[in-house]
Structure formats: C-alpha cells, structure tokens
Design a protein around this motif. Structure first.
Motif, PDB file in Angstrom:
ATOM      1  N   VAL A 158      72.237 -42.635  21.147  1.00 22.69           N
ATOM      2  CA  VAL A 158      73.180 -42.993  20.090  1.00 22.69           C
ATOM      3  C   VAL A 158      72.376 -43.628  18.961  1.00 22.69           C
ATOM      4  O   VAL A 158      71.648 -44.599  19.186  1.00 22.69           O
ATOM      5  CB  VAL A 158      74.272 -43.967  20.595  1.00 22.69           C
ATOM      6  CG1 VAL A 158      75.199 -44.362  19.456  1.00 22.69           C
ATOM      7  CG2 VAL A 158      75.063 -43.332  21.722  1.00 22.69           C
ATOM      8  N   ALA A 159      72.497 -43.085  17.758  1.00 23.77           N
ATOM      9  CA  ALA A 159      71.717 -43.578  16.619  1.00 23.77           C
ATOM     10  C   ALA A 159      72.648 -43.801  15.441  1.00 23.77           C
ATOM     11  O   ALA A 159      73.597 -43.042  15.215  1.00 23.77           O
ATOM     12  CB  ALA A 159      70.618 -42.587  16.244  1.00 23.77           C
ATOM     13  N   LYS A 160      72.349 -44.842  14.686  1.00 22.79           N
ATOM     14  CA  LYS A 160      73.149 -45.184  13.519  1.00 22.79           C
ATOM     15  C   LYS A 160      72.229 -45.571  12.380  1.00 22.79           C
ATOM     16  O   LYS A 160      71.303 -46.376  12.555  1.00 22.79           O
ATOM     17  CB  LYS A 160      74.097 -46.351  13.840  1.00 22.79           C
ATOM     18  CG  LYS A 160      74.913 -46.852  12.657  1.00 22.79           C
ATOM     19  CD  LYS A 160      75.897 -45.800  12.152  1.00 22.79           C
ATOM     20  CE  LYS A 160      76.745 -46.343  11.026  1.00 22.79           C
ATOM     21  NZ  LYS A 160      77.676 -45.322  10.478  1.00 22.79           N
ATOM     22  N   CYS A 161      72.477 -45.007  11.200  1.00 26.72           N
ATOM     23  CA  CYS A 161      71.715 -45.344  10.004  1.00 26.72           C
ATOM     24  C   CYS A 161      72.487 -46.395   9.218  1.00 26.72           C
ATOM     25  O   CYS A 161      73.638 -46.163   8.826  1.00 26.72           O
ATOM     26  CB  CYS A 161      71.474 -44.093   9.158  1.00 26.72           C
ATOM     27  SG  CYS A 161      70.666 -44.418   7.581  1.00 26.72           S
ATOM     28  N   THR A 162      71.863 -47.551   8.984  1.00 21.96           N
ATOM     29  CA  THR A 162      72.521 -48.631   8.251  1.00 21.96           C
ATOM     30  C   THR A 162      71.872 -48.876   6.899  1.00 21.96           C
ATOM     31  O   THR A 162      72.231 -49.831   6.219  1.00 21.96           O
ATOM     32  CB  THR A 162      72.484 -49.932   9.078  1.00 21.96           C
ATOM     33  OG1 THR A 162      71.120 -50.281   9.335  1.00 21.96           O
ATOM     34  CG2 THR A 162      73.210 -49.748  10.400  1.00 21.96           C
ATOM     35  N   GLY A 163      70.915 -48.061   6.519  1.00 20.82           N
ATOM     36  CA  GLY A 163      70.256 -48.218   5.229  1.00 20.82           C
ATOM     37  C   GLY A 163      70.471 -46.992   4.370  1.00 20.82           C
ATOM     38  O   GLY A 163      71.549 -46.393   4.362  1.00 20.82           O
ATOM     39  N   THR A 164      69.449 -46.602   3.642  1.00 22.41           N
ATOM     40  CA  THR A 164      69.548 -45.448   2.772  1.00 22.41           C
ATOM     41  C   THR A 164      69.719 -44.168   3.587  1.00 22.41           C
ATOM     42  O   THR A 164      69.291 -44.077   4.737  1.00 22.41           O
ATOM     43  CB  THR A 164      68.290 -45.331   1.902  1.00 22.41           C
ATOM     44  OG1 THR A 164      68.393 -44.179   1.070  1.00 22.41           O
ATOM     45  CG2 THR A 164      67.048 -45.197   2.761  1.00 22.41           C
ATOM     46  N   THR A 165      70.345 -43.179   2.990  1.00 28.03           N
ATOM     47  CA  THR A 165      70.541 -41.886   3.638  1.00 28.03           C
ATOM     48  C   THR A 165      69.545 -40.848   3.126  1.00 28.03           C
ATOM     49  O   THR A 165      69.730 -39.651   3.356  1.00 28.03           O
ATOM     50  CB  THR A 165      71.975 -41.382   3.404  1.00 28.03           C
ATOM     51  OG1 THR A 165      72.239 -41.321   1.994  1.00 28.03           O
ATOM     52  CG2 THR A 165      72.985 -42.306   4.067  1.00 28.03           C
ATOM     53  N   ASN A 166      68.495 -41.296   2.439  1.00 22.44           N
ATOM     54  CA  ASN A 166      67.462 -40.382   2.011  1.00 22.44           C
ATOM     55  C   ASN A 166      66.788 -39.781   3.242  1.00 22.44           C
ATOM     56  O   ASN A 166      66.335 -40.517   4.117  1.00 22.44           O
ATOM     57  CB  ASN A 166      66.434 -41.128   1.155  1.00 22.44           C
ATOM     58  CG  ASN A 166      65.331 -40.226   0.648  1.00 22.44           C
ATOM     59  OD1 ASN A 166      64.411 -39.914   1.392  1.00 22.44           O
ATOM     60  ND2 ASN A 166      65.412 -39.827  -0.607  1.00 22.44           N
ATOM     61  N   PRO A 167      66.709 -38.443   3.350  1.00 21.45           N
ATOM     62  CA  PRO A 167      66.163 -37.836   4.580  1.00 21.45           C
ATOM     63  C   PRO A 167      64.752 -38.302   4.903  1.00 21.45           C
ATOM     64  O   PRO A 167      64.422 -38.522   6.081  1.00 21.45           O
ATOM     65  CB  PRO A 167      66.212 -36.335   4.278  1.00 21.45           C
ATOM     66  CG  PRO A 167      67.258 -36.181   3.220  1.00 21.45           C
ATOM     67  CD  PRO A 167      67.187 -37.431   2.403  1.00 21.45           C
ATOM     68  N   HIS A 168      63.898 -38.462   3.897  1.00 21.99           N
ATOM     69  CA  HIS A 168      62.519 -38.881   4.158  1.00 21.99           C
ATOM     70  C   HIS A 168      62.490 -40.286   4.756  1.00 21.99           C
ATOM     71  O   HIS A 168      61.784 -40.530   5.747  1.00 21.99           O
ATOM     72  CB  HIS A 168      61.712 -38.841   2.863  1.00 21.99           C
ATOM     73  CG  HIS A 168      61.383 -37.458   2.401  1.00 21.99           C
ATOM     74  ND1 HIS A 168      60.179 -36.841   2.671  1.00 21.99           N
ATOM     75  CD2 HIS A 168      62.117 -36.559   1.690  1.00 21.99           C
ATOM     76  CE1 HIS A 168      60.175 -35.626   2.143  1.00 21.99           C
ATOM     77  NE2 HIS A 168      61.339 -35.430   1.545  1.00 21.99           N
ATOM     78  N   ASN A 169      63.244 -41.211   4.185  1.00 20.29           N
ATOM     79  CA  ASN A 169      63.248 -42.573   4.712  1.00 20.29           C
ATOM     80  C   ASN A 169      63.917 -42.641   6.082  1.00 20.29           C
ATOM     81  O   ASN A 169      63.513 -43.439   6.935  1.00 20.29           O
ATOM     82  CB  ASN A 169      63.947 -43.522   3.741  1.00 20.29           C
ATOM     83  CG  ASN A 169      63.078 -43.891   2.554  1.00 20.29           C
ATOM     84  OD1 ASN A 169      61.867 -43.685   2.575  1.00 20.29           O
ATOM     85  ND2 ASN A 169      63.690 -44.424   1.509  1.00 20.29           N
ATOM     86  N   MET A 170      64.948 -41.822   6.314  1.00 18.53           N
ATOM     87  CA  MET A 170      65.602 -41.815   7.617  1.00 18.53           C
ATOM     88  C   MET A 170      64.652 -41.323   8.705  1.00 18.53           C
ATOM     89  O   MET A 170      64.580 -41.901   9.794  1.00 18.53           O
ATOM     90  CB  MET A 170      66.858 -40.938   7.567  1.00 18.53           C
ATOM     91  CG  MET A 170      68.009 -41.535   6.777  1.00 18.53           C
ATOM     92  SD  MET A 170      69.455 -40.458   6.746  1.00 18.53           S
ATOM     93  CE  MET A 170      69.916 -40.452   8.465  1.00 18.53           C
ATOM     94  N   VAL A 171      63.922 -40.243   8.421  1.00 20.91           N
ATOM     95  CA  VAL A 171      62.980 -39.718   9.412  1.00 20.91           C
ATOM     96  C   VAL A 171      61.855 -40.713   9.669  1.00 20.91           C
ATOM     97  O   VAL A 171      61.478 -40.968  10.818  1.00 20.91           O
ATOM     98  CB  VAL A 171      62.420 -38.357   8.944  1.00 20.91           C
ATOM     99  CG1 VAL A 171      61.250 -37.926   9.812  1.00 20.91           C
ATOM    100  CG2 VAL A 171      63.508 -37.300   8.967  1.00 20.91           C
TER     101      VAL A 171
END
Length: 216
Positions: A158-171
């Motif tokens: 289970v993963a959750k992104c709580t910051g920017t949704t920019n693909p490079h920063n997420m990866v």
C-alpha cells in the motif's frame, strides 16, 4: 589424368584456410555474445513511466526532442530507474532503459511479496509512504509507483503520495524509500544477535513459529 596436390596457398580474394577458420570462430563468438545479451534482455522487464516532449529555442525556430522515464526490474527483488533524452522516442526509451540497468538496487521482501516494514521516502518535493500489506491485498498505489512495484515483483503493498505528483519526483522518492528497507536478518547481523531475539514471541496457542515469522 594426374591431379595436382592441394595447396595451402591463399586463394584469390582470401587469406587462406587458417584465416578463414579464425574468421568463422570470430563469428561464432559474436553469436554467443548476442545470445548472452538476449538472455539478459529476457531477464529484465521494463515499463515506460512517462514521456515528455521538450523544445529548445534556437536560431531559426524551436528544436523538439523527447525525454523518457523508464523503470526496469527482474521481478525478483531488483529494480532501477533511468531517464533518457533524444530526438526520437525509441532512442530516448533505449537510453533510459540502459541507464536504469546500470543503477539497479536490491530490495529485501518478506515472503517474496511485500515489505518487511513501513517506510517513508522523500526526494525534493516528493514524499511517499510505503506500507507492508497482508497477502491478497495487491498493489494499491498510483501510476508511477505502481510501475516500480510491478517490475520489482512485489505483489502486496500500500503506497500513498503526500507530496508532489511529478512522476520524476515520485519515482525518486519511491526509490529513496525502498533503499531504506531492510530485513530482520540484516538487522540481526548488524547488531550481532540472532533473528529470534529481534522478533516478538508468537501469540499463545498460535501455530506460527518465530522462524516462520522472520520470513528471511
């Protein structure tokens, strides 16, 4: 009619029998190398996360090129990411894939399907929370993070992104979190203890043993 004995002299346009045999051996070696490269390509699975068209303003107009982000993994615990830029899309993807294979990391997994513990990964404005999940949960994550877990071979997370949704920063934030993951065996070796000393006792009446709970 008498036949002339066979000569080892070089034939017109050639170098002789020995040179031809050496040349044939070289071709066989090349084929063997190609087969090894094919096996390496079959071992890894790659996914295109995103591709972006970028423009550079030059004298006389704008020059367009493509930037690709690719993740590569063997679905057995190794994963890497890479970015590539070229004038054509296939070339950009090829560059990104080669860079991803050069930067592989190994992630310890419990039972070969999930994380050993929860972890937070951060990179720039990107922040992700990765949590271990019971069997049957599946991959609950956004697009860029899902691609990483799929090529990694992780089945329950289970993963959750709580910051920017920019693909490079997420990866990159996901990889920062995965790089911090560890296993009970690694912690026990670092502290000079046994795995059983680090794990809690199983519940009374339970059938699960401490060794099974370690899953290492």
């Amino acid at each position: 009619m008498a036949y002339a004995p066979r000569s080892n002299a070089p034939r017109p346009g050639g170098e002789g029998g020995d040179a031809d045999r050496r040349r044939g051996r070289g071709r066989r070696d090349d084929n063997r190398d190609n087969r090894g490269a094919d096996r390496e390509n079959d071992e890894f699975k790659d996914k295109l996360v995103t591709i972006n068209r970028v423009a550079k303003v030059v004298k006389g107009g704008r020059r367009f090129s493509f930037a690709a982000l690719v993740v590569v993994g063997d679905e057995k615990g190794r994963v890497g990411w890479g970015a590539g830029k070229a004038r054509e899309v296939p070339e950009a993807i090829r560059k990104a894939t080669e860079r991803a294979k050069r930067g592989l990391i190994r992630v310890p997994m419990r039972e070969g399907r999930t994380l050993h513990h929860d972890v937070i990964g951060e990179f720039g404005a990107g922040r992700v929370i990765l949590r271990a999940a019971p069997a049957g949960t599946g991959i609950i994550a956004g697009g860029p993070m899902r691609a990483v877990f799929e090529v990694l071979g992780m089945g329950d997370v289970v993963a959750k992104c709580t910051g920017t949704t920019n693909p490079h920063n997420m990866v990159k934030a996901t990889f920062a979190g995965l790089a911090r993951c560890t296993s009970p065996r690694a912690v026990a070796a670092r502290r000079g203890k046994k795995v059983a000393d680090l794990l809690p006792n199983p519940p009374r009446g339970g059938t699960e043993t401490t060794a099974e709970a370690a899953n290492v």
